[in-house]
Design a protein around this motif. Structure first.
Motif, PDB file in Angstrom:
ATOM      1  N   VAL A  81       0.845  -1.213  -0.090  1.00  0.00           N
ATOM      2  CA  VAL A  81       0.032  -0.107   0.148  1.00  0.00           C
ATOM      3  C   VAL A  81       0.777   1.151   0.054  1.00  0.00           C
ATOM      4  O   VAL A  81       0.659   2.202  -0.845  1.00  0.00           O
ATOM      5  CB  VAL A  81      -1.016  -0.016   1.301  1.00  0.00           C
TER       6      VAL A  81
ATOM      7  N   TRP B 259       2.969   1.896  -3.219  1.00  0.00           N
ATOM      8  CA  TRP B 259       2.019   2.142  -4.443  1.00  0.00           C
ATOM      9  C   TRP B 259       1.714   3.860  -4.353  1.00  0.00           C
ATOM     10  O   TRP B 259       1.893   4.434  -5.261  1.00  0.00           O
ATOM     11  CB  TRP B 259       0.801   1.296  -4.200  1.00  0.00           C
TER      12      TRP B 259
ATOM     13  N   HIS C  45       2.980  -1.113 -11.654  1.00  0.00           N
ATOM     14  CA  HIS C  45       1.840  -0.935 -11.053  1.00  0.00           C
ATOM     15  C   HIS C  45       0.600  -1.163 -12.099  1.00  0.00           C
ATOM     16  O   HIS C  45       0.613  -1.058 -13.316  1.00  0.00           O
ATOM     17  CB  HIS C  45       1.478   0.192 -10.499  1.00  0.00           C
TER      18      HIS C  45
ATOM     19  N   SER D 114      -3.721  -1.327 -12.160  1.00  0.00           N
ATOM     20  CA  SER D 114      -4.904  -1.143 -11.455  1.00  0.00           C
ATOM     21  C   SER D 114      -6.166  -1.777 -12.074  1.00  0.00           C
ATOM     22  O   SER D 114      -6.178  -1.604 -13.314  1.00  0.00           O
ATOM     23  CB  SER D 114      -5.124   0.430 -11.192  1.00  0.00           C
TER      24      SER D 114
ATOM     25  N   ILE E 187       2.606  -4.583  -7.983  1.00  0.00           N
ATOM     26  CA  ILE E 187       1.396  -4.516  -7.059  1.00  0.00           C
ATOM     27  C   ILE E 187       0.286  -4.474  -7.840  1.00  0.00           C
ATOM     28  O   ILE E 187       0.197  -3.677  -9.057  1.00  0.00           O
ATOM     29  CB  ILE E 187       1.632  -3.224  -6.392  1.00  0.00           C
TER      30      ILE E 187
ATOM     31  N   GLU F 114      -3.462  -2.957  -7.824  1.00  0.00           N
ATOM     32  CA  GLU F 114      -4.443  -2.515  -6.974  1.00  0.00           C
ATOM     33  C   GLU F 114      -5.960  -2.903  -7.610  1.00  0.00           C
ATOM     34  O   GLU F 114      -6.352  -2.795  -8.858  1.00  0.00           O
ATOM     35  CB  GLU F 114      -4.476  -1.128  -7.181  1.00  0.00           C
TER      36      GLU F 114
ATOM     37  N   TYR G  32      -4.922  -4.145  -2.281  1.00  0.00           N
ATOM     38  CA  TYR G  32      -3.289  -4.242  -2.854  1.00  0.00           C
ATOM     39  C   TYR G  32      -3.158  -5.649  -2.914  1.00  0.00           C
ATOM     40  O   TYR G  32      -2.861  -6.308  -1.856  1.00  0.00           O
ATOM     41  CB  TYR G  32      -2.563  -3.416  -2.399  1.00  0.00           C
TER      42      TYR G  32
END
Length: 432
Positions: free
Chosen positions: A258, A261, A270, A272, A309, A311, A320
């Motif tokens: 978290v 990120w 990343h 999402s 990561i 999300e 996450y």
């Protein structure tokens, strides 16, 4: 190529005069001074246009002035000036390593007026009996002395952060047995430390943790059925915003997914997925190969299939997902090491508070239960197809569905393009 964005210091209040008058920067209608001072707070505070947007990234460096405070009653921190200098070098090294050389705290090296600074540390002797005063009173006296010696207002001295090391026994509220706390709601953003027989001031992990608060990071907690929203405070030990430990040595453990990120140090990897308000442009499922942030330098592939990561934007919170790899800069991690873990973060609440992140689940428990899918209960689910620790880098294969119908296990996940493009030195070690 990693996008470089200027980092601006986090200031929750601004000192407007030598009399310690504060301007509250936490409201939407806050003074324009807050924007001028480079204030930011992810999602709240005054609207400062592009300046506010650009400060969501911790890129660059911030200078730290460390103050070793003694009193006329001969009270003094156990930690020496040299130990403080060495500790702050370690803190800077930690931030540099964990940010992929993108950010660091550096010692403030400038002597200003009669304020003598040596390798980032200044020693102040206050003309008071230290144990007769509360911490906030001593803090004001430190600021007065800084301004007297430098001949400048606090904001004109030139440092970005303060670390103040006090003799043991000073009172924080009514307690004398306190260790450290940080305050990002004022200028300067600062860390206060109560140096006991254990030399608290030079506990590198604790200083890293408290300086993390001045970057607007909050505590990393662990899920508990009796308090699922906040969990056990400090219970997440996968990162230093949880329990930071009591070691003097440089920690080989970074922040959790978290916080990483939000700091954007691994933004190239990343991913999402929005599971709310879906449009035609938003996929309802994704399949990714996870690698640990501590091995991202080994990822020779540029395929979008690889993530550090993930999300998930759900109806109740942000989630996450990461592979908590025990390697290199993260080699000290013990809790859920080399497992796929899921964190929950509700972000900043309407009142501006942030209760921190909660480590919710580790997907290895699926294997122990003979399952491959975990449901969030909030309209999305995740499927773990496998984990390999003998790949270099180690990796895990996950599929995420924005529905109550989970994705099927990917039986031939080792044949995925992203897996083939990564250097393979072994075979699957846990399950297929």
């Amino acid at each position: 190529m990693m996008m470089k964005i200027t980092f601006t210091a986090l200031l929750g209040f601004t000192i407007c005069s030598a009399s310690h008058e504060h301007v509250d920067c936490s409201a939407e209608d806050a003074s324009p001074l807050c924007c001028d001072e480079g204030y930011f707070r992810l999602g709240v505070g005054p609207t400062c246009g592009s300046k506010k947007e650009s400060t969501k990234f911790a890129i660059g460096s911030l200078s730290v002035l460390t103050i070793r405070v003694t009193g006329q009653d001969a009270s003094a921190p156990k930690t020496s000036k040299k130990e403080l200098q060495d500790m702050m070098i370690d803190v800077g090294t930690w931030y540099k390593r964990c940010s992929q050389d993108q950010f660091s705290f550096v010692p403030f090296m400038t002597t200003v007026g009669n304020l003598n600074v040596e390798s980032g540390v200044a020693e102040l002797e206050l003309p008071v009996n230290m144990l007769d005063y509360r911490v906030e009173q001593i803090e004001d006296k430190v600021y007065d002395e800084l301004m007297r010696l430098s001949g400048k207002n606090l904001k004109d001295i030139g440092y970005d952060r303060l670390v103040i090391c006090l003799p043991y026994g000073t009172r924080y509220n009514i307690r004398t047995a306190w260790a450290m706390h940080a305050d990002q709601k004022g200028y300067p953003s600062r860390v206060m430390a109560n140096d006991g027989l254990d030399s608290t001031c030079r506990m590198t992990g604790k200083v890293i943790h408290e300086l993390g608060h001045t970057l607007n990071l909050h505590h990393s907690n662990y899920y508990h059925i009796n308090d699922p929203e906040i969990g056990v405070e400090y219970g997440d030990r996968t990162g230093l915003m949880g329990n930071a430990g009591h070691k003097f040595q440089l920690p080989q453990k970074c922040f959790n997914a978290v916080n990483l990120w939000n700091l954007q140090w691994y933004q190239e990897h990343h991913v999402s997925l929005s599971c709310t308000g879906l449009t035609d442009g938003n996929p309802k499922t994704i399949t990714k190969t996870l690698i640990g942030f501590s091995e991202v330098h080994k990822a020779t592939t540029t395929t979008e299939d690889v993530a550090v990561i993930i999300e998930i934007l759900a109806s109740d919170a942000k989630y996450y997902v990461s592979l908590n790899r025990k390697f290199g800069i993260n080699n000290d991690v013990v809790q859920h090491a080399d497992e796929v873990v899921i964190y929950k973060w509700k972000g900043l609440l309407k009142d501006g508070q942030d209760n921190g992140s909660v480590l919710m689940y580790n997907l290895t428990d699926l294997v122990l239960d003979g399952k491959t899918t975990w449901s969030s209960g909030q309209g999305w689910s995740i499927t773990l197809s496998g984990i390999s620790l003998l790949h270099d880098p180690a990796m895990a294969r996950v599929g995420i569905s924005c529905s109550n119908t989970p994705m099927p296990k990917e039986l031939n996940w080792m044949s995925a393009p992203s897996v083939k493009e990564l250097t393979i030195t072994g075979t699957l070690t846990w399950f297929e």
